[in-house]
Design a protein around this motif. Structure first.
Motif: not given
Length: 157
Positions: A35-55
């Protein structure tokens, strides 16, 4: 009537003792580690995907990326310093203080950056803040899990 008969294969499976995974005293469960690793992957992935798609401009994206990396490192460093001090492992005052300072600076930089970001709507600001906090919390938890696992193995040896 034959449909109601017990399945002999199932009966044999029930007779076999279930093997329990040996876990050392003080070691986190596999579910908690996962669960800890999943939270890290979800948090970092969401942040980076949002950053990549940000205008936003590339320099803004770089700022938010640097704040995330800095925050993750600072949080792990602080967790280690606090735990070392708690376990009476020598920690220099300057390292302990710098660890706290770095976490405060990372969180402040994120808050100030989001507050002043004119190109980001309020819901996106909340998205970045929440994924940042999730990532930092998960990094601290993973560091704790690693430390607890190592200590449990050392105690058992």
């Amino acid at each position: 009537m034959s449909e109601l008969k017990e399945n002999p294969l199932l009966k044999n499976e029930e007779r076999k003792p279930k093997t329990k995974v040996e876990r050392k005293e003080g070691e986190p469960t596999a579910a908690f580690k996962g669960a800890s690793w999943a939270a890290l992957v979800v948090g970092v992935s969401a942040y980076l995907i949002g950053l990549f798609n940000a205008g936003m401009e590339l320099n803004e994206k770089g700022y938010y990326f640097a704040v995330l990396v800095f925050g993750l490192y600072a949080a792990v460093s602080l967790q280690k310093a606090v735990r070392d001090k708690e376990e009476e492992i020598p920690v220099s005052g300057i390292y302990y203080g710098l660890s706290w300072f770095a976490v405060i600076v990372a969180i402040s930089l994120m808050a100030i950056g989001l507050y002043n970001a004119g190109s980001i709507i309020l819901s996106e600001k909340g998205f970045y803040a929440m994924s940042f906090v999730l990532s930092i919390f998960a990094a601290i938890t993973i560091q704790k899990n690693i430390r607890d696992t190592q200590m449990a193995k050392e105690r058992d040896s």
